[in-house]
Scaffold this motif. Structure first.
Motif, PDB file in Angstrom:
ATOM      1  N   ASP A  26     140.053  98.226  57.716  1.00 25.19           N
ATOM      2  CA  ASP A  26     139.232  98.438  56.522  1.00 25.19           C
ATOM      3  C   ASP A  26     139.676  97.499  55.409  1.00 25.19           C
ATOM      4  N   ARG A  27     140.963  97.357  55.279  1.00 25.05           N
ATOM      5  CA  ARG A  27     141.534  96.529  54.215  1.00 25.05           C
ATOM      6  C   ARG A  27     141.157  95.062  54.384  1.00 25.05           C
ATOM      7  N   SER A  28     141.305  94.527  55.613  1.00 26.96           N
ATOM      8  CA  SER A  28     140.980  93.116  55.829  1.00 26.96           C
ATOM      9  C   SER A  28     139.479  92.869  55.733  1.00 26.96           C
ATOM     10  N   LEU A  29     138.657  93.838  56.192  1.00 29.11           N
ATOM     11  CA  LEU A  29     137.214  93.719  56.042  1.00 29.11           C
ATOM     12  C   LEU A  29     136.844  93.692  54.562  1.00 29.11           C
ATOM     13  N   SER A  30     137.408  94.587  53.801  1.00 30.44           N
ATOM     14  CA  SER A  30     137.139  94.636  52.367  1.00 30.44           C
ATOM     15  C   SER A  30     137.498  93.321  51.692  1.00 30.44           C
ATOM     16  N   LEU A  31     138.669  92.806  52.027  1.00 28.85           N
ATOM     17  CA  LEU A  31     139.129  91.560  51.419  1.00 28.85           C
ATOM     18  C   LEU A  31     138.211  90.396  51.780  1.00 28.85           C
ATOM     19  N   GLU A  32     137.849  90.287  53.050  1.00 28.33           N
ATOM     20  CA  GLU A  32     136.976  89.197  53.476  1.00 28.33           C
ATOM     21  C   GLU A  32     135.600  89.293  52.819  1.00 28.33           C
ATOM     22  N   ALA A  33     135.081  90.501  52.717  1.00 33.52           N
ATOM     23  CA  ALA A  33     133.723  90.675  52.215  1.00 33.52           C
ATOM     24  C   ALA A  33     133.626  90.590  50.694  1.00 33.52           C
ATOM     25  N   THR A  34     134.594  91.168  50.011  1.00 37.11           N
ATOM     26  CA  THR A  34     134.445  91.336  48.558  1.00 37.11           C
ATOM     27  C   THR A  34     135.577  90.753  47.721  1.00 37.11           C
ATOM     28  N   GLY A  35     136.664  90.364  48.359  1.00 38.42           N
ATOM     29  CA  GLY A  35     137.806  89.867  47.590  1.00 38.42           C
ATOM     30  C   GLY A  35     138.724  90.983  47.112  1.00 38.42           C
ATOM     31  N   SER A  36     138.351  92.220  47.354  1.00 40.98           N
ATOM     32  CA  SER A  36     139.167  93.380  47.008  1.00 40.98           C
ATOM     33  C   SER A  36     139.608  94.057  48.291  1.00 40.98           C
ATOM     34  N   THR A  37     140.799  94.594  48.303  1.00 45.04           N
ATOM     35  CA  THR A  37     141.281  95.272  49.509  1.00 45.04           C
ATOM     36  C   THR A  37     140.833  96.730  49.576  1.00 45.04           C
ATOM     37  N   ASP A  38     140.197  97.233  48.522  1.00 44.16           N
ATOM     38  CA  ASP A  38     139.930  98.665  48.431  1.00 44.16           C
ATOM     39  C   ASP A  38     138.476  99.080  48.635  1.00 44.16           C
ATOM     40  N   THR A  39     137.582  98.151  48.882  1.00 39.10           N
ATOM     41  CA  THR A  39     136.151  98.482  48.933  1.00 39.10           C
ATOM     42  C   THR A  39     135.834  99.590  49.927  1.00 39.10           C
ATOM     43  N   ILE A  40     136.206  99.399  51.192  1.00 40.57           N
ATOM     44  CA  ILE A  40     135.874 100.390  52.221  1.00 40.57           C
ATOM     45  C   ILE A  40     136.622 101.695  51.963  1.00 40.57           C
ATOM     46  N   ARG A  41     137.860 101.597  51.545  1.00 42.95           N
ATOM     47  CA  ARG A  41     138.629 102.809  51.232  1.00 42.95           C
ATOM     48  C   ARG A  41     137.928 103.608  50.129  1.00 42.95           C
ATOM     49  N   ASN A  42     137.435 102.907  49.114  1.00 37.48           N
ATOM     50  CA  ASN A  42     136.719 103.597  48.035  1.00 37.48           C
ATOM     51  C   ASN A  42     135.434 104.244  48.544  1.00 37.48           C
ATOM     52  N   TRP A  43     134.734 103.574  49.474  1.00 40.78           N
ATOM     53  CA  TRP A  43     133.526 104.169  50.046  1.00 40.78           C
ATOM     54  C   TRP A  43     133.874 105.429  50.826  1.00 40.78           C
ATOM     55  N   ARG A  44     134.991 105.384  51.553  1.00 40.34           N
ATOM     56  CA  ARG A  44     135.406 106.571  52.309  1.00 40.34           C
ATOM     57  C   ARG A  44     135.736 107.725  51.351  1.00 40.34           C
ATOM     58  N   ARG A  45     136.356 107.390  50.248  1.00 38.41           N
ATOM     59  CA  ARG A  45     136.661 108.417  49.249  1.00 38.41           C
ATOM     60  C   ARG A  45     135.378 108.953  48.616  1.00 38.41           C
ATOM     61  N   GLN A  46     134.413 108.061  48.402  1.00 43.30           N
ATOM     62  CA  GLN A  46     133.123 108.488  47.861  1.00 43.30           C
ATOM     63  C   GLN A  46     132.432 109.442  48.838  1.00 43.30           C
TER      64      GLN A  46
END
Length: 124
Positions: A26-46
């Motif tokens: 999730d972290r590497s996908l987030s970084l590659e896609a958005t430049g942030s390491t937390d995007t997918i993690r934040n979606w999971r929290r949402q």
């Protein structure tokens, strides 16, 4: 948009990529896609209600889809063509070429020519 459904499709694609030897967290996908390491993690929290405003929007989902090599429509809805359109793949390749070193460019050239030679020309 149901973020839980989007996450299910992300998990499905990540599992396929892992089997293919192209695993991604999730972290590497987030970084590659958005430049942030937390995007997918934040979606999971949402999705669990732990973080009501996590920034899951169409533009960001489209970036994640591109990083997963799937269409944004499929990632959003589960419908339509799953793979990226050929025009998008070609565009992504062309956009990346100026960033490559001369050695990397030669590697890409050799790979493309090798793939082309594997397919005989179609008769007209």
């Amino acid at each position: 948009m149901n973020i839980t459904d989007v996450l299910i499709r992300i998990d499905e694609r990540l599992a396929e990529m892992k089997v293919d030897g192209r695993g991604m967290s999730d972290r590497s996908l987030s970084l590659e896609a958005t430049g942030s390491t937390d995007t997918i993690r934040n979606w999971r929290r949402q999705a669990t209600g732990a973080k009501p405003t996590a920034g899951a929007n169409i533009a960001t989902i489209a970036k994640v889809a591109r990083a997963l090599n799937v269409s944004a429509d499929w990632l959003l809805t589960g419908e339509g063509e799953r793979s990226l359109p050929q025009s998008q793949i070609i565009s992504d390749i062309i956009q990346a070429l100026p960033e490559l070193t001369p050695v990397e460019l030669e590697t890409v050239r050799a790979a493309v020519l090798g793939l082309r030679d594997r397919h005989p020309p179609e008769e007209q």
